[in-house]
Design a protein around this motif. Sequence first.
Motif, short mmCIF file in Angstrom:
data_model
loop_
_atom_site.label_atom_id
_atom_site.label_comp_id
_atom_site.label_asym_id
_atom_site.label_seq_id
_atom_site.Cartn_x
_atom_site.Cartn_y
_atom_site.Cartn_z
N ALA A 189 43.22 54.84 64.64
CA ALA A 189 44.40 56.19 63.46
C ALA A 189 43.86 57.17 63.28
N PRO A 190 45.02 57.66 63.34
CA PRO A 190 44.94 59.18 62.91
C PRO A 190 44.60 59.93 61.46
N GLN A 242 43.56 58.02 56.30
CA GLN A 242 43.85 57.65 57.56
C GLN A 242 44.90 56.42 57.78
N GLU A 243 46.00 57.02 58.58
CA GLU A 243 46.89 56.15 58.69
C GLU A 243 47.23 54.88 59.37
N GLU A 300 46.70 66.98 61.38
CA GLU A 300 45.92 65.52 62.01
C GLU A 300 45.29 64.80 62.89
N THR A 301 44.07 64.29 62.86
CA THR A 301 42.87 64.11 63.97
C THR A 301 42.59 62.33 63.74
N ILE A 302 42.05 63.09 65.22
CA ILE A 302 41.89 61.05 65.49
C ILE A 302 40.10 61.49 65.92
N ARG A 303 39.84 60.82 65.78
CA ARG A 303 38.51 60.66 65.82
C ARG A 303 38.00 59.13 66.53
#
Length: 158
Positions: A90-91, A156-157, A82-85
């Motif tokens: 949203a991750p 993307q969640e 999981e990453t956040i840009r």
Amino acid sequence: MFREMRRKKNELEKTVAEELLRSSRRGVLAVNGDDGYPYAIPINYIYDSEAQKIYFHGARVGHKVDALQRCDKVCFTVYGNETIREEAWAPFMQSTVVFGRCHLLEAGEETTALLRRLAMKYYPNEQLVGEEIARAGKAVQLFEIEIEHLSGKEVQER
């Protein structure tokens, strides 16, 4: 035989999907359970990229074994990374889905070596692995999934 990914832009390169499969600690195994209901359970496992196989252990009897004796087709899923840009709140999350055939392995030197390799992924040292195999190894059933199809995607969640 296996469906292509509908949203191609979300598809991961095979090497990235395999890396997620290699590095994840747990996944979810889905089998054809009783009365046509799917049966999905979390498992610890190892991935052998050269052999294109997944190995895991479990009990010698039970719902999973009964299901696999009726039908060897399985689905196995891992997810993570999981990453956040910066540009999005949203991750993003990656997943790898494997379809294959699962078989129970016969006890022997090769399966003991595989069990040791599997345990080394989760135990802090070889001594503890040896002790655990000596204590409970005879009660353990080793399973092998022969991978027929592997794919990965990032979504993307939101």
